[in-house]
Design a protein around this motif. Structure first.
Motif: not given
Length: 405
Positions: A212-213, A229-231, A267-270
């Motif tokens: 996430s970071c 907002d990204s987190l 990133f979304i998959l992991m």
């Protein structure tokens, strides 16, 4: 009306263990929802009212400045809302239904994220989505279960290696000990050691936080969002909540566009895989907490009822009772197995994770020691022998049915 098996006269409200656990969990979820609603209402209601007041003032000023009636202006805004639902924006954005946009859409469908910024508008698209999502979501859940099983094996192996290194530093294990492939017997200080389920949860938490970071740093630079907002987007997307208020990779052009879209997909998959695995482990701990609450609530009832519950079952998790020695699947209340001609019953399916914490501990131990059950052993010795949780008991029951035929 006496309770079954003890005649203590507990009354008609005396429920069996599964119903008691279900009702307690349902009550706790309702309380959790009520508490969450109260907190969010306190945090967001004032902001909503202020935003509505500002909008009414701007609408009135615009209507006076351009000599437009409020009804005409609201009619125009309704047309804009319809265009927004079709994917039209004031700023230039990427097409929603070209091949790459459609691929992004089906990814949010099968992963159950469902951001909502893209939806089918035609009757044919809506009908196709029903059947496509039915198969796609089921296949993705199967993938997540298989991913969790392999992740447990990798984590257990790493934890075993770390434990061996610690024992070697303390001198409790020889520097060069032979590796016995396929054997469950421990060497030296490894006897009786089992990886902790709580360490698995900690590792999954750290892995999810790291992903996430890193993803948030990328979104902050590329999308122009704040880091917070990204987190927030990462948690909403990885947990498949998918509000759709923030959606990545929606602009028409990016610097290094191909690289960014690949990184966004990765990133979304992991993240989804790690958060799904983390949710599974946390749900096991929640179930143990519910069991503990039931034991505490029933301490006033007779000893044989175990606090308003029926007689102790063979695989119930109690102090001093090791479920791994009795098997991973519970017998029916009559004390016998289901006939081989039957498929899995709904009761067995819902109780597949009855001893999930202990079985997960055993799976970690087996994975760490690099051993599996031998062919001659019973397939029910571990719920993880054929998968994870409810997925495992279905595999075991199907294997038993095929073997008896």
């Amino acid at each position: 009306m006496a309770c079954r098996g003890c005649g203590c006269g507990c009354g008609p409200g005396h429920l069996n263990e599964d119903n008691a656990r279900f009702l307690l969990l349902a009550a706790l979820i309702v309380l959790y929802l009520l508490g969450g609603a109260a907190v969010f209402s306190a945090l967001e209601l004032a902001h909503e009212r202020q935003a509505k007041q500002r909008w009414e003032e701007r609408l009135a000023n615009f209507s006076r400045r351009h000599n437009l009636s409020r009804d005409e202006l609201r009619g125009f805004l309704r047309h804009y809302e319809e265009a927004t639902e079709a994917g039209i924006r004031v700023d230039h954005t990427r097409p929603r239904w070209d091949f790459t946009g459609a691929f992004y859409f089906v990814g949010t469908v099968v992963s159950t994220i469902g951001f909502g910024m893209t939806t089918p508008a035609t009757v044919g698209g809506k009908i196709f989505l029903i059947f496509y999502g039915l198969i796609g979501c089921a296949s993705t859940i199967l993938f997540f279960n298989l991913f969790l099983e392999r992740l447990i094996t990798v984590i257990a192996y790493i934890m075993k290696s770390c434990h061996q290194q610690q024992l070697r530093r303390e001198g409790a294990l020889p520097r060069e000990s032979p590796k016995n492939q396929g054997l469950c017997s421990a060497v030296g200080g490894l006897a009786g050691w089992k990886p902790s389920v709580y360490y698995v949860m900690l590792i999954l938490c750290l892995a999810s936080l790291l992903i996430s970071c890193c993803a948030s740093a990328m979104y902050t630079c590329v999308e122009g969002w704040s880091y917070f907002d990204s987190l927030y987007f990462c948690f909403v997307a990885f947990s498949t909540i998918g509000f759709g208020d923030l959606v990545s990779s929606q602009n028409a052009m990016y610097e290094s566009q191909g690289l960014y879209r690949f990184a966004n997909f990765a990133f979304i998959l992991m993240g989804v895989c790690c958060i799904y695995s983390l949710f599974n482990v946390i749900s096991i701990l929640i179930k143990q907490s519910v069991n503990w609450i039931l034991r505490k609530m029933g301490s006033g009832c007779c000893r044989q009822c175990q606090g308003g519950l029926p007689r102790a079952r063979r695989n119930a998790i109690m102090p001093g009772n090791d479920p791994s020695e009795t098997g991973g699947v519970m017998e029916s209340e009559a004390g016998g197995r289901c006939p081989s001609e039957e498929m899995i019953s709904m009761k067995d399916f819902l109780t597949a994770n009855k001893v999930s914490l202990a079985i997960l501990q055993k799976q970690l131990s087996e994975s760490a020691n690099g051993c599996r059950l031998q062919t001659g052993t019973q397939p029910r010795d571990s719920e993880f022998s054929g998968g994870v949780g409810a997925f495992a008991i279905m595999n075991n029951r199907l294997a038993e049915t095929s073997g008896d035929r």
